[in-house]
Write an enzyme that holds these catalytic residues in place. Structure first.
Site, mmCIF file in Angstrom:
data_model
loop_
_atom_site.group_PDB
_atom_site.id
_atom_site.type_symbol
_atom_site.label_atom_id
_atom_site.label_comp_id
_atom_site.label_asym_id
_atom_site.label_seq_id
_atom_site.Cartn_x
_atom_site.Cartn_y
_atom_site.Cartn_z
ATOM 1 N N TYR A 156 -12.431 8.233 -13.532
ATOM 2 C CA TYR A 156 -12.326 6.784 -12.591
ATOM 3 C C TYR A 156 -12.901 5.895 -13.890
ATOM 4 O O TYR A 156 -12.522 4.894 -14.024
ATOM 5 C CB TYR A 156 -13.307 6.757 -11.657
ATOM 6 C CG TYR A 156 -13.382 5.522 -10.755
ATOM 7 C CD1 TYR A 156 -12.295 5.260 -9.853
ATOM 8 C CD2 TYR A 156 -14.448 4.765 -10.596
ATOM 9 C CE1 TYR A 156 -12.378 4.265 -8.977
ATOM 10 C CE2 TYR A 156 -14.750 3.774 -9.883
ATOM 11 C CZ TYR A 156 -13.727 3.291 -9.364
ATOM 12 O OH TYR A 156 -13.804 2.158 -8.456
ATOM 13 N N THR A 165 -16.631 0.133 2.068
ATOM 14 C CA THR A 165 -15.186 0.518 2.408
ATOM 15 C C THR A 165 -14.808 1.855 2.691
ATOM 16 O O THR A 165 -15.745 2.826 2.191
ATOM 17 C CB THR A 165 -14.063 0.006 1.358
ATOM 18 O OG1 THR A 165 -14.096 0.998 0.205
ATOM 19 C CG2 THR A 165 -14.593 -1.352 0.898
ATOM 20 N N ASP A 190 0.942 -1.160 0.117
ATOM 21 C CA ASP A 190 0.014 0.111 0.146
ATOM 22 C C ASP A 190 0.998 1.273 -0.030
ATOM 23 O O ASP A 190 2.124 1.116 0.494
ATOM 24 C CB ASP A 190 -0.926 0.053 1.203
ATOM 25 C CG ASP A 190 -2.373 0.876 1.093
ATOM 26 O OD1 ASP A 190 -3.283 0.216 1.060
ATOM 27 O OD2 ASP A 190 -2.000 2.136 0.865
ATOM 28 N N ASP A 240 3.990 3.272 -4.106
ATOM 29 C CA ASP A 240 3.318 3.789 -5.026
ATOM 30 C C ASP A 240 3.019 3.313 -6.412
ATOM 31 O O ASP A 240 3.917 3.388 -7.176
ATOM 32 C CB ASP A 240 3.730 5.303 -5.137
ATOM 33 C CG ASP A 240 2.901 6.459 -5.780
ATOM 34 O OD1 ASP A 240 1.790 5.786 -6.403
ATOM 35 O OD2 ASP A 240 2.860 7.654 -5.478
ATOM 36 N N SER A 300 -14.535 -2.047 -11.997
ATOM 37 C CA SER A 300 -15.573 -1.487 -11.276
ATOM 38 C C SER A 300 -16.590 -1.798 -11.896
ATOM 39 O O SER A 300 -16.696 -1.922 -13.283
ATOM 40 C CB SER A 300 -15.097 -0.023 -10.995
ATOM 41 O OG SER A 300 -16.476 0.477 -10.435
HETATM 42 N N1 LIG Z 1 -15.503 0.392 -2.460
HETATM 43 C C1 LIG Z 1 -16.189 0.496 -3.693
HETATM 44 O O1 LIG Z 1 -17.428 0.742 -3.649
HETATM 45 C C2 LIG Z 1 -15.617 0.025 -4.955
HETATM 46 C C3 LIG Z 1 -16.452 -0.245 -5.999
HETATM 47 C C4 LIG Z 1 -15.985 -0.697 -7.243
HETATM 48 C C5 LIG Z 1 -14.585 -0.815 -7.287
HETATM 49 N N2 LIG Z 1 -13.705 -0.524 -6.246
HETATM 50 C C6 LIG Z 1 -12.217 -0.425 -6.387
HETATM 51 O O2 LIG Z 1 -11.922 -1.400 -5.250
HETATM 52 C C7 LIG Z 1 -10.312 -1.162 -5.237
HETATM 53 C C8 LIG Z 1 -10.261 -0.969 -3.774
HETATM 54 O O3 LIG Z 1 -10.959 0.226 -3.253
HETATM 55 P P1 LIG Z 1 -11.604 0.158 -1.712
HETATM 56 O O4 LIG Z 1 -13.098 0.366 -1.830
HETATM 57 O O5 LIG Z 1 -11.241 -1.242 -0.864
HETATM 58 O O6 LIG Z 1 -10.940 1.382 -1.299
HETATM 59 P P2 LIG Z 1 -9.947 1.886 0.010
HETATM 60 O O7 LIG Z 1 -9.631 3.059 -0.011
HETATM 61 O O8 LIG Z 1 -10.459 1.142 1.197
HETATM 62 O O9 LIG Z 1 -8.542 0.950 -0.430
HETATM 63 C C9 LIG Z 1 -7.768 1.331 -1.501
HETATM 64 C C10 LIG Z 1 -6.309 1.345 -1.107
HETATM 65 O O10 LIG Z 1 -5.437 1.648 -2.045
HETATM 66 C C11 LIG Z 1 -4.507 2.324 -1.781
HETATM 67 N N3 LIG Z 1 -3.791 3.110 -2.651
HETATM 68 C C12 LIG Z 1 -4.278 4.363 -3.084
HETATM 69 N N4 LIG Z 1 -3.359 5.112 -3.946
HETATM 70 C C13 LIG Z 1 -2.476 4.214 -4.037
HETATM 71 C C14 LIG Z 1 -1.248 4.082 -4.630
HETATM 72 N N5 LIG Z 1 -0.703 5.237 -5.469
HETATM 73 N N6 LIG Z 1 -0.227 3.131 -4.734
HETATM 74 C C15 LIG Z 1 -0.589 2.103 -3.728
HETATM 75 N N7 LIG Z 1 -1.877 2.089 -2.964
HETATM 76 C C16 LIG Z 1 -2.683 3.181 -3.135
HETATM 77 C C17 LIG Z 1 -4.980 3.395 -0.371
HETATM 78 O O11 LIG Z 1 -3.835 3.702 0.192
HETATM 79 C C18 LIG Z 1 -5.905 2.375 0.177
HETATM 80 O O12 LIG Z 1 -5.396 1.523 1.152
HETATM 81 C C19 LIG Z 1 -10.225 0.082 -5.992
HETATM 82 O O13 LIG Z 1 -9.459 -0.189 -7.201
HETATM 83 C C20 LIG Z 1 -11.203 0.604 -6.198
HETATM 84 O O14 LIG Z 1 -11.455 1.674 -7.231
HETATM 85 C C21 LIG Z 1 -14.127 -0.036 -4.953
#
Ligand SMILES: NC(=O)c1ccc[n+]([C@@H]2O[C@H](COP(=O)([O-])OP(=O)(O)OC[C@H]3O[C@@H](n4cnc5c(N)ncnc54)[C@H](O)[C@@H]3O)[C@@H](O)[C@H]2O)c1
Length: 264
Positions: A154, A189, A36, A62, A141
């Site tokens: 996005y 989340t 992360d 990153d 997504s």
């Molecule tokens: N939560 C939703 O409703 C949802 C829906 C569809 C898709 N998603 C996708 O699921 C995935 C996970 O999302 P989530 O909901 O668990 O969000 P989250 O914010 O809980 O987790 C995402 C993590 O990615 C990390 N991150 C951000 N930028 C980064 C970088 N440059 N390098 C490394 N790590 C980085 C963040 O620090 C965070 O811990 C994402 O790709 C998100 O787009 C989420």
């Protein structure tokens, strides 16, 4: 156990879907590299896995920076000897349309969500070829397969992940590498808090607004996405590649209005 002795690397595993997946993969017998951009959240997830008796290390990365992604893959192989599962999951969003999205916002979202997946695949695949195969799971997504208001950058990134994953599946099928993407609906989340879209603790308000848009009448849980990812990453899914799998409570099935209830 679905993933016994597999080595898995998950990005964005300090929170949400990535964290739940790291925990689930470890329960299924995998050795985890938890990655992360927030180093402390990654090490917290790894520590949680180890407290439960699993095997995990953490790395700060990153995903927008190729050299960092390459180092993350190398550290995984040094630590565990191989890389069986690359789960490119890190993601961020900005809730804006094309007119009000700034260039900086566009670059941030597209670089994390799409370029980060490109780098993850670019550096994991040569190792997988060397060892005779592997699995790539990319988090796309529901917004990557259907239009959604106010998610311009996005949507572009996630649509890119869906189609890039299909191409990768074809390019490397004969190297015994499977590649799939996952298309979640709204999952509970802290992503909106992590992206500064809402203030800390306010995610609940977002979820109250979104819950009813899913035909099943609720939002999803990160553990449900983790269960899907564990299956797709496992040998049980050995004949599945090139697909974009919705996990969205029916959202992508078609247009939906809650049925009127008869009152007795
Ligand atoms: N939560 C939703 O409703 C949802 C829906 C569809 C898709 N998603 C996708 O699921 C995935 C996970 O999302 P989530 O909901 O668990 O969000 P989250 O914010 O809980 O987790 C995402 C993590 O990615 C990390 N991150 C951000 N930028 C980064 C970088 N440059 N390098 C490394 N790590 C980085 C963040 O620090 C965070 O811990 C994402 O790709 C998100 O787009 C989420």
């Amino acid at each position: 156990m679905l993933l016994k002795d597999k080595v898995a690397l998950i990005t964005g595993a300090g929170s949400g879907i990535g964290r739940a997946s790291a925990i689930r993969f470890a329960q299924e017998g995998a050795k985890l590299m938890v990655a992360d951009v927030r180093a402390e959240s990654a090490s917290n997830t790894a520590a949680e896995i180890e407290r439960a008796g699993g095997i995990a290390k953490s790395v700060s990365v990153d995903v927008r920076v190729g050299a960092e992604v390459e180092r993350m893959v190398n550290e995984t192989v040094s630590a565990f000897g191989r890389l069986d599962i690359m789960f490119n999951n890190a993601g961020v969003f900005v809730p804006k349309n094309v007119v009000n999205t700034t260039e900086e916002e566009w670059d941030w979202v597209v670089d994390v969500c799409l370029k980060g997946v490109f780098f993850g695949c670019k550096y994991a695949i040569p190792q997988m070829i060397k060892q005779g195969g592997g699995v790539i799971v990319n988090t796309a997504s529901g917004a990557g397969i259907k239009g959604v208001p106010d998610l311009a950058a996005y949507q572009a990134a996630k649509g890119g992940v869906v189609i890039m994953s299909k191409g990768i599946a074809l390019d490397f099928a004969r190297d015994k590498i499977r590649c799939v993407s996952i298309c979640p609906g709204v999952i509970e989340t802290p992503i909106a808090e992590n992206c500064n879209v809402v203030s800390a603790g306010a995610s609940q308000l977002v979820w109250e607004r979104t819950t009813n848009m899913h035909p099943l009448g609720r939002n999803g849980k990160p553990e449900e996405v983790a269960a899907l990812a564990a299956f797709l990453a496992s040998d049980e899914a050995g004949f599945i590649t090139g697909v974009a799998v919705p996990i969205d409570g029916g959202l992508s099935a078609g247009s939906f209005a809650p049925p009127a209830r008869e009152h007795a």
